[in-house]
Design a protein around this motif. Structure first.
Motif, PDB file in Angstrom:
ATOM      1  N   VAL A  78       0.821  -1.552  -0.069  1.00  0.00           N
ATOM      2  CA  VAL A  78       0.544  -0.570  -0.077  1.00  0.00           C
ATOM      3  C   VAL A  78       1.248   1.011  -0.217  1.00  0.00           C
ATOM      4  O   VAL A  78       0.662   1.575  -0.583  1.00  0.00           O
ATOM      5  CB  VAL A  78      -1.477  -0.040   1.063  1.00  0.00           C
ATOM      6  CG1 VAL A  78      -1.671   1.333   1.138  1.00  0.00           C
ATOM      7  CG2 VAL A  78      -1.616  -1.145   0.924  1.00  0.00           C
ATOM      8  N   ARG A  79       1.646   1.802   0.828  1.00  0.00           N
ATOM      9  CA  ARG A  79       2.363   2.949   1.076  1.00  0.00           C
ATOM     10  C   ARG A  79       3.083   2.514   0.142  1.00  0.00           C
ATOM     11  O   ARG A  79       3.269   3.741  -0.823  1.00  0.00           O
ATOM     12  CB  ARG A  79       3.750   2.666   2.129  1.00  0.00           C
ATOM     13  CG  ARG A  79       4.180   3.968   2.644  1.00  0.00           C
ATOM     14  CD  ARG A  79       4.736   3.759   4.387  1.00  0.00           C
ATOM     15  NE  ARG A  79       6.048   5.101   3.569  1.00  0.00           N
ATOM     16  CZ  ARG A  79       6.494   5.596   4.553  1.00  0.00           C
ATOM     17  NH1 ARG A  79       6.996   4.866   5.716  1.00  0.00           N
ATOM     18  NH2 ARG A  79       7.609   5.958   4.935  1.00  0.00           N
ATOM     19  N   PHE A  80       4.566   1.169  -0.821  1.00  0.00           N
ATOM     20  CA  PHE A  80       5.240   1.309  -2.007  1.00  0.00           C
ATOM     21  C   PHE A  80       4.814   0.250  -2.426  1.00  0.00           C
ATOM     22  O   PHE A  80       4.326  -0.423  -2.139  1.00  0.00           O
ATOM     23  CB  PHE A  80       6.439   1.497  -0.726  1.00  0.00           C
ATOM     24  CG  PHE A  80       7.253   2.155  -0.231  1.00  0.00           C
ATOM     25  CD1 PHE A  80       7.655   3.034  -0.095  1.00  0.00           C
ATOM     26  CD2 PHE A  80       7.031   1.555   1.789  1.00  0.00           C
ATOM     27  CE1 PHE A  80       8.521   4.021  -0.120  1.00  0.00           C
ATOM     28  CE2 PHE A  80       7.750   2.502   2.307  1.00  0.00           C
ATOM     29  CZ  PHE A  80       8.128   3.583   1.614  1.00  0.00           C
ATOM     30  N   PRO A  81       5.164   0.519  -3.803  1.00  0.00           N
ATOM     31  CA  PRO A  81       4.602  -0.507  -4.670  1.00  0.00           C
ATOM     32  C   PRO A  81       5.311  -1.603  -4.580  1.00  0.00           C
ATOM     33  O   PRO A  81       6.750  -2.249  -5.653  1.00  0.00           O
ATOM     34  CB  PRO A  81       4.525  -0.043  -5.833  1.00  0.00           C
ATOM     35  CG  PRO A  81       5.603   1.024  -5.700  1.00  0.00           C
ATOM     36  CD  PRO A  81       5.949   1.880  -4.242  1.00  0.00           C
ATOM     37  N   SER A  82       5.511  -2.633  -3.526  1.00  0.00           N
ATOM     38  CA  SER A  82       6.633  -3.251  -3.233  1.00  0.00           C
ATOM     39  C   SER A  82       5.387  -4.813  -2.421  1.00  0.00           C
ATOM     40  O   SER A  82       6.451  -5.118  -1.642  1.00  0.00           O
ATOM     41  CB  SER A  82       7.381  -3.236  -2.702  1.00  0.00           C
ATOM     42  OG  SER A  82       7.720  -1.704  -1.573  1.00  0.00           O
TER      43      SER A  82
END
Length: 421
Positions: free
Chosen positions: A135-139
């Protein structure tokens, strides 16, 4: 001293109580939002780590902020290990169960094994991953990828909405990105990874069953596509001369639905996001941008469906005087769960007097990443109305307790097998 075994109802009540407490740890008061490397993530590590230590586990944090709680093998030694767990990050405005159940159920299971005086010939490690949702990072799945030694270093360069890179966030959290390689677990030592998770779908409820054994995690392809026509005045362009991108999309959407319904291996196909341009009420749409998500429990039906969708989209576009272009963003193959661990889960469920139905997962999970290097299996728990990623997400506490007991019995089976080696 050996104590009387708790009933599934008692195990479920304890599990629900811990889940309720964990849900209070959030970055947004009034709703559950706990994203990777956020202040709430840090507080959740403190809380869950305290639960682990109170139950005799040793804890540590790896270089990607995965909390690890370890129970050594009875008799000592640095032999083989069983891995348990799931993730403690959430989507925005989440429910209490997704991911968190797998961590809490594992803690309760090991507590109950200790209460019953059961000895295990292998170590058990609970992994509370922090970045499953992405959610916070595309990872997404980066935490579990680190555990398997398949972490993608380019993830460290991605940035959140505030411009903070993942590498910067890890350092601020007290982690060292240079040591991510040390998070990898030696596959030669691993007996398997077991994940308990809510189904997030309606099938178990439809079947009237509290538990199900996962056969595979669906492969998925996510694409974007664009239809180009010609914008025009809504009052002056005759119907027969229009090149309306939106009506072209409508016909393509029906084709996508039909192809999804005709597929096999639980094929599903979804157009979930649409942007209509120029977006004026008195203008014929000249351009449409849309998403396409196709998943199935086996790769061949998914790939066949994608070919059919592309063919139909091109045919419809040509008929309507439009152009269509596709861009593939994500392409993940189907991941099969380990047959032996599936059978162990199934025997445990059967020993509880329940039907042992098996089913694929349409959603991605940490077990998907773990299966790249280790034998992996999942146990699904019935979801009320199939709802997930929603505050209404709920499972009956008795079902939760049955899942904990099934996990305990699966560990006992693995212990018998390990002693027989």
């Amino acid at each position: 001293m050996t104590e009387t075994a708790r009933t599934p109802a008692e195990l479920g009540a304890l599990t629900q109580s811990l889940l309720d407490d964990l849900a209070l740890v959030t970055d947004e008061p009034g709703r559950v939002t706990r994203t990777y490397l956020s202040p709430a993530h840090a507080r959740s590590i403190d809380l869950v780590g305290g639960w682990m230590r109170a139950r005799g586990l040793t804890t540590g944090l790896d270089a990607v902020a995965t909390l690890r709680g370890r129970r050594d093998a009875d008799g000592g030694g640095a032999g083989r290990i069983v891995l348990l767990g799931s993730h403690i990050d959430t989507v925005v405005d989440a429910g209490k169960l997704d991911g968190c159940l797998g961590v809490v159920a594992s803690i309760v299971a090991l507590e109950e094994i200790a209460r019953r005086g059961v000895r295990l010939p292998f170590a058990v490690e609970i992994l509370a991953f922090g970045d499953e949702e992405g959610v916070r990072f595309p990872s997404p799945l980066s935490s579990s990828s680190a555990a398997t030694g398949t972490y993608r270093r380019e993830w460290l360069d991605v940035r959140d909405r505030d411009g903070i890179s993942l590498a910067e966030a890890l350092r601020a959290f007290g982690c060292d990105p240079a040591r991510i390689g040390e998070a990898a677990i030696d596959p030669a030592r691993v007996i398997g990874f077991l994940e308990v998770h809510i189904e997030q779908g309606p099938r178990l409820e439809d079947w009237g069953l509290p538990l199900g054994v996962v056969t595979s995690i669906a492969g998925q392809t996510r694409m974007g596509f664009t239809l180009e026509g010609m914008a025009g005045h809504a009052g002056t362009v005759p119907m027969g001369l229009r090149r309306d991108a939106f009506t072209g999309l409508a016909e393509i959407a029906l084709a996508v639905e039909r192809i999804g319904r005709e597929g096999t291996s639980d094929l599903v196909a979804t157009i979930g996001r649409v942007a209509v341009l120029p977006g004026a009420g008195n203008t014929v749409p000249g351009r449409v941008e849309a998403s396409l998500d196709v998943r199935a429990g086996a790769d061949a039906p998914r790939l066949v469906a994608l070919d059919r969708i592309r063919h139909q989209a091109e045919r419809i576009a040509k008929k309507r005087g439009l152009t269509v272009a596709f861009e593939r963003h994500v392409d993940v193959p189907t991941v099969a769960m380990d047959d032996g661990l599936q059978d162990a889960f199934a025997r445990a469920v059967l020993s509880l007097g329940l039907d042992t139905r098996r089913l694929p997962s349409g959603a991605g999970h940490d077990a998907m990443a773990m299966a790249r290097r280790f034998p992996a299996a999942m146990l699904f728990v019935r979801s009320k109305d199939g709802i997930s990623h929603n505050p209404r997400e709920w499972s009956d506490p008795l079902d939760l307790g049955l899942a904990v007991e099934a996990l305990i019995r699966t560990l006992l089976q693995l212990a018998e097998q390990e002693r027989a080696r």
